[in-house]
Design an enzyme around this catalytic site. Structure first.
Site, PDB file in Angstrom:
ATOM      1  N   SER A 111       0.822  -1.206   0.000  1.00 61.41           N
ATOM      2  CA  SER A 111       0.000   0.000   0.000  1.00 61.41           C
ATOM      3  C   SER A 111       0.854   1.253   0.000  1.00 61.41           C
ATOM      4  CB  SER A 111      -0.931  -0.010   1.205  1.00 61.41           C
ATOM      5  OG  SER A 111      -0.266  -0.492   2.336  1.00 61.41           O
TER       6      SER A 111
ATOM      7  N   HIS B   5      -2.403  -2.818  -6.378  1.00 60.85           N
ATOM      8  CA  HIS B   5      -2.885  -2.445  -5.041  1.00 60.85           C
ATOM      9  C   HIS B   5      -4.412  -2.510  -4.983  1.00 60.85           C
ATOM     10  CE1 HIS B   5      -3.090   0.873  -1.727  1.00 60.85           C
ATOM     11  NE2 HIS B   5      -3.231  -0.325  -1.223  1.00 60.85           N
TER      12      HIS B   5
ATOM     13  N   GLU C  69      -5.076   0.055  -7.934  1.00 59.20           N
ATOM     14  CA  GLU C  69      -4.073   1.092  -8.225  1.00 59.20           C
ATOM     15  C   GLU C  69      -2.866   0.350  -8.809  1.00 59.20           C
ATOM     16  OE1 GLU C  69      -2.662   3.075  -4.625  1.00 59.20           O
ATOM     17  OE2 GLU C  69      -2.896   5.028  -5.572  1.00 59.20           O
TER      18      GLU C  69
ATOM     19  N   ASN D  10      -2.926   6.260  -0.574  1.00 56.94           N
ATOM     20  CA  ASN D  10      -2.562   6.455   0.829  1.00 56.94           C
ATOM     21  C   ASN D  10      -1.883   7.789   1.100  1.00 56.94           C
ATOM     22  OD1 ASN D  10      -3.667   4.265   2.254  1.00 56.94           O
ATOM     23  ND2 ASN D  10      -2.257   2.932   1.144  1.00 56.94           N
TER      24      ASN D  10
END
Ligand code: CAA
Length: 284
Positions: free
Chosen positions: A120, A142, A154, A192
């Protein structure tokens, strides 16, 4: 390259969700974890989540049985990964552990096998650097929790990732019913880098006594239409995972704006990690 069989390493929340969507989409899945208990729990979770879909008429009982029959479990990487075209690594957010696994994968898989990481936040270029001879086959894939529900993948190329590897993963994500979105390799990628500072700021609001966890979450749910408030979401993701990601951002950018809130650090030290330990900002 035609992908028909994949290995997923790590049978935790993300690993079992990833195995679930691959199996449901017709792929054979080797689910690998060092811990047999984790594998058993993962299979039980996948069974439960498939049953939930049957109950909602999204899939039939025979779709469920077929999906479960496509999953095999393994406790060692070599037997689980030596015959697959793609490996998706989904272990804890720990660079040393991922390094060890990638080195082993480079030895036991064929040269054609794509090595994807569900990291992540850790740099894909840095991960690829530990298997230099295979770096064009290393890519970030991801997924988001709950994996059977969230539409996004992602996709992150490292410096050496080949166009061919990217295209295979982009098409594969679509076959899983997901929407791949390309982002460049940077700490926390996009997801993130944006999400964790919001969660961290929500924790600072509690730490500084601005509002209770319930009220912080109400503000974001009712005012910003978020499906979960940031503190409920932090518990759902795992406070240890949130802290690990914030540390990757803090170190990666060398910027104090990503400093983890001391309350987050304290809660992780106390073992209050959210849903998985029964207590975080809320009790479960
Ligand atoms: N498997 C299969 N289906 C599931 C499921 C699972 N594990 N969990 C929920 N569902 C389904 C439910 O069956 C339900 O289906 P219907 O719409 O057909 O009824 C639907 O998802 C919604 O679930 P619920 O009605 O039980 O609950 P809800 O409406 O409160 O939604 C939620 C739950 C989907 C989790 C929603 O609250 C949500 O979207 N929350 C935000 C989640 C999020 O932000 N995830 C990303 C976290 S970040 C991350 O994962 C990556 C990282 O790097 C940290």
């Amino acid at each position: 390259m035609e992908i028909t069989k994949v290995a997923v390493i790590g049978a935790g929340t993300m690993g079992n969700g990833i195995a679930h969507v691959f199996a449901q989409s017709g792929f054979k899945v080797n689910l690998i974890d060092v811990n047999q208990g984790s594998l058993d729990r993962a299979l039980a979770t996948i069974d439960k989540n498939l049953s939930r879909m049957v109950a909602k008429d999204k899939i039939s009982e025979s779709d469920k049985d077929a999906a479960l029959s496509r999953i095999q479990t393994f406790t060692d990487i070599k037997s689980g990964a030596d015959s697959v075209q793609l490996v998706v690594e989904a272990v804890n957010e720990n660079f040393d552990l991922k390094t060890k696994i990638f080195k082993e994968l480079a030895e036991v898989t064929s040269e054609e096998t794509i090595l994807a990481s569900n990291t992540s936040s850790i740099s894909i270029t840095k991960l690829a650097g530990v298997v230099k001879e295979r770096s064009e086959k290393v890519i970030g894939m991801h997924f988001f929790n709950p994996v059977p529900v969230m539409k996004l993948v992602e996709v992150v190329n490292g410096l050496d990732t080949s166009d061919e590897t990217y295209e295979v993963i982009e098409n594969l994500s679509k076959k899983l019913g997901k929407t791949p979105v390309y982002v460049n390799d940077a700490p926390g990628f996009v997801s993130n880098r944006v999400l964790m500072p919001m969660i961290n700021e929500a924790i600072f609001c509690v730490y500084e006594g601005v509002a209770t966890p319930e009220n912080v979450d109400e503000v974001m749910k009712l005012g910003m239409a978020h499906p979960m408030g940031p503190l409920r979401l932090a518990d759902f993701i795992g406070l240890d995972v949130c802290l690990d990601i914030l540390r990757v951002l803090y170190d990666g950018f060398a910027d104090p704006k990503y400093r983890p809130c001391p309350l987050l650090v304290k809660m992780v030290d106390a073992g209050k990690l959210g849903d998985k330990t029964g207590e975080g900002f809320y009790k479960y």
